[in-house]
Design a protein around this motif. Structure first.
Motif, PDB file in Angstrom:
ATOM      1  N   VAL A 249       0.841  -1.190   0.000  1.00 17.51           N
ATOM      2  CA  VAL A 249       0.000   0.000   0.000  1.00 17.51           C
ATOM      3  C   VAL A 249       0.878   1.242   0.000  1.00 17.51           C
ATOM      4  O   VAL A 249       1.906   1.294   0.676  1.00 17.51           O
ATOM      5  N   ALA A 250       0.483   2.242  -0.773  1.00 18.38           N
ATOM      6  CA  ALA A 250       1.115   3.558  -0.745  1.00 18.38           C
ATOM      7  C   ALA A 250       0.166   4.523  -0.059  1.00 18.38           C
ATOM      8  O   ALA A 250      -1.055   4.461  -0.257  1.00 18.38           O
ATOM      9  N   LEU A 251       0.731   5.410   0.755  1.00 20.58           N
ATOM     10  CA  LEU A 251      -0.067   6.371   1.507  1.00 20.58           C
ATOM     11  C   LEU A 251       0.462   7.775   1.251  1.00 20.58           C
ATOM     12  O   LEU A 251       1.645   8.058   1.484  1.00 20.58           O
ATOM     13  N   TRP A 252      -0.414   8.638   0.723  1.00 23.43           N
ATOM     14  CA  TRP A 252      -0.146  10.070   0.607  1.00 23.43           C
ATOM     15  C   TRP A 252      -1.010  10.764   1.656  1.00 23.43           C
ATOM     16  O   TRP A 252      -2.135  10.317   1.930  1.00 23.43           O
ATOM     17  N   TYR A 253      -0.530  11.891   2.197  1.00 24.21           N
ATOM     18  CA  TYR A 253      -1.286  12.519   3.286  1.00 24.21           C
ATOM     19  C   TYR A 253      -0.805  13.951   3.487  1.00 24.21           C
ATOM     20  O   TYR A 253       0.308  14.319   3.074  1.00 24.21           O
ATOM     21  N   PRO A 254      -1.626  14.793   4.152  1.00 24.46           N
ATOM     22  CA  PRO A 254      -1.188  16.160   4.416  1.00 24.46           C
ATOM     23  C   PRO A 254      -0.101  16.194   5.483  1.00 24.46           C
ATOM     24  O   PRO A 254      -0.121  15.411   6.440  1.00 24.46           O
ATOM     25  N   THR A 255       0.850  17.077   5.317  1.00 26.64           N
ATOM     26  CA  THR A 255       1.939  17.231   6.275  1.00 26.64           C
ATOM     27  C   THR A 255       2.391  18.677   6.313  1.00 26.64           C
ATOM     28  O   THR A 255       2.189  19.421   5.345  1.00 26.64           O
ATOM     29  N   GLU A 256       2.998  19.057   7.421  1.00 27.90           N
ATOM     30  CA  GLU A 256       3.590  20.385   7.527  1.00 27.90           C
ATOM     31  C   GLU A 256       5.053  20.383   7.101  1.00 27.90           C
ATOM     32  O   GLU A 256       5.677  21.433   7.001  1.00 27.90           O
ATOM     33  N   ALA A 257       5.603  19.196   6.846  1.00 24.67           N
ATOM     34  CA  ALA A 257       7.015  19.092   6.484  1.00 24.67           C
ATOM     35  C   ALA A 257       7.245  19.560   5.047  1.00 24.67           C
ATOM     36  O   ALA A 257       6.366  19.444   4.187  1.00 24.67           O
ATOM     37  N   ALA A 258       8.435  20.074   4.799  1.00 26.00           N
ATOM     38  CA  ALA A 258       8.786  20.537   3.453  1.00 26.00           C
ATOM     39  C   ALA A 258       9.007  19.337   2.532  1.00 26.00           C
ATOM     40  O   ALA A 258       9.673  18.370   2.913  1.00 26.00           O
ATOM     41  N   PRO A 259       8.455  19.377   1.327  1.00 22.58           N
ATOM     42  CA  PRO A 259       8.651  18.265   0.392  1.00 22.58           C
ATOM     43  C   PRO A 259       9.974  18.363  -0.341  1.00 22.58           C
ATOM     44  O   PRO A 259      10.621  19.414  -0.361  1.00 22.58           O
ATOM     45  N   ARG A 260      10.333  17.249  -0.970  1.00 25.57           N
ATOM     46  CA  ARG A 260      11.512  17.232  -1.834  1.00 25.57           C
ATOM     47  C   ARG A 260      11.259  16.235  -2.955  1.00 25.57           C
ATOM     48  O   ARG A 260      10.403  15.339  -2.822  1.00 25.57           O
ATOM     49  N   PRO A 261      11.948  16.354  -4.077  1.00 17.96           N
ATOM     50  CA  PRO A 261      11.739  15.384  -5.163  1.00 17.96           C
ATOM     51  C   PRO A 261      12.042  13.967  -4.670  1.00 17.96           C
ATOM     52  O   PRO A 261      13.118  13.709  -4.124  1.00 17.96           O
ATOM     53  N   THR A 262      11.082  13.072  -4.867  1.00 17.33           N
ATOM     54  CA  THR A 262      11.175  11.721  -4.321  1.00 17.33           C
ATOM     55  C   THR A 262      10.678  10.727  -5.358  1.00 17.33           C
ATOM     56  O   THR A 262       9.668  10.962  -6.022  1.00 17.33           O
ATOM     57  N   GLN A 263      11.375   9.612  -5.493  1.00 12.68           N
ATOM     58  CA  GLN A 263      10.934   8.565  -6.414  1.00 12.68           C
ATOM     59  C   GLN A 263       9.726   7.849  -5.824  1.00 12.68           C
ATOM     60  O   GLN A 263       9.777   7.301  -4.719  1.00 12.68           O
TER      61      GLN A 263
END
Length: 346
Positions: A44-58
């Motif tokens: 399972v893959a999980l996407w969700y709201p976060t306050e952390a800064a994103p970065r390019p990710t595979q």
């Protein structure tokens, strides 16, 4: 037509339900292994709201701007569970999942065991698909993955075989006895060729008992497989609002046997969108260079059709639909627009 207010809603959905003002529409990402029955855990893959800064990710074959492993922002969050088509994966609709997470949703997408990109030995086990889908809903609502979910705000997205899965998980009852006559009349259609090929291997599509998922409050169904198996009585139990998507030039599940029977059988008129010029696989996320190289057959659009531009509108309309269906008092104002009408989505 998709309304501008709906597109704007996709950017601010559910901000009122998140703590503080630090969250800025960022998405986190993590992977899970969730048990279902006696078989191996489901990926399972999980996407969700976060306050952390994103970065390019595979993320599978894609690079996305996410914060891997970051803390989840908010409590009592809405959940959307995604079901991919035959031979697909948990990242088949990664762009839609990301758009929903950036809008404040938790999004779970599974690899359907026995009908994914690695293993297609159970492509006709439609009841197994529904059971797997329900297991993911139940597990994430119960806290798997670390999110605190509002069980009254659970929605579903399904494409192709996933569209069938979502309808059955929501209480739909297909009449699989309709498959034989349909395939006698249309033996060259994709699903009939698949069923015939599996029969040659001794694998058959049989009537089955379907286990509904915990209550689903809203459904997005795109190009549903075996749509002709759903009758008015078979869909009578679906009380949730439905957004229905149709590829205007669907070469895999062509009109009028798939989307149209579902639209006619639903007890409440769906929010029906027709993507003019789209082929079946244009519902999938726009392909990365790696995916073009690995699976060119799912990446080719008709000349003049811009899959990336279509997906910007597609994702905004889906976010706006779930906002209308799942919002609660205190969330952002509801996006306008009539429901129950067929709309052109260029």
């Amino acid at each position: 037509m998709m309304r501008r207010s709906g597109m704007l809603m996709g950017l601010c959905l559910l901000a009122g339900s998140l703590p503080g003002a630090a969250w800025a529409g960022h998405a986190g990402f993590r992977t899970l292994a969730i048990s279902e029955g006696d078989g191996p855990p489901l990926d399972v893959a999980l996407w969700y709201p976060t306050e952390a800064a994103p970065r390019p990710t595979q993320v599978g074959p894609f690079v996305q701007s996410v914060a891997p492993g970051a803390a989840i922002a908010g409590r009592g969050l809405p959940l959307i569970v995604l079901s991919h088509g035959t031979g697909g994966s948990r990242t088949s609709h990664a762009d839609t999942a990301l758009a929903l997470a950036q809008a404040g949703y938790v999004v779970a997408a599974l690899d359907h065991a026995g009908d994914d990109w690695r293993d297609r030995s159970r492509v006709l086990d439609v009841a197994g698909r529904v059971r797997q889908f329900g297991a993911i809903v139940a597990a994430v609502v119960a806290g798997e993955g670390g999110a605190t979910i509002d069980p009254a705000r659970v929605g579903a997205f399904g494409f192709s075989a996933g569209g069938f899965t979502v309808l059955a998980a929501a209480g739909g009852r297909p009449d699989l006895d309709r498959v034989g006559p349909h395939c006698e009349a249309s033996p060259d259609v994709y699903d009939c060729r698949l069923i015939a090929a599996e029969a040659a291997r001794g694998r058959h599509l049989r009537p089955a008992a379907f286990t509904p998922a915990p209550r689903l409050a809203a459904l997005v169904v795109a190009a549903p497989a075996l749509g002709f198996t759903f009758t008015r009585s078979g869909l009578a139990a679906i009380a949730a609002p439905v957004q229905l998507w149709q590829a205007g030039d669907d070469e895999i599940l062509p009109a009028p046997h798939y989307v149209e029977p579902v639209a006619a059988a639903l007890p409440h008129p769906p929010d029906h969108h027709v993507a003019e010029g789209a082929r079946h696989y244009d519902i999938l996320a726009p392909c990365s260079p790696d995916l073009v190289a690995a699976a060119p057959e799912i990446c080719a659009s008709a000349p003049g059709f811009d899959r990336a531009a279509f997906h910007a509108r597609f994702n905004a309309a889906i976010v706006a639909f779930f906002d209308r269906a799942l919002r609660r008092p205190g969330d952002a104002p509801q996006a306008g627009g009539p429901s129950g009408a067929q709309r052109k989505a260029p």
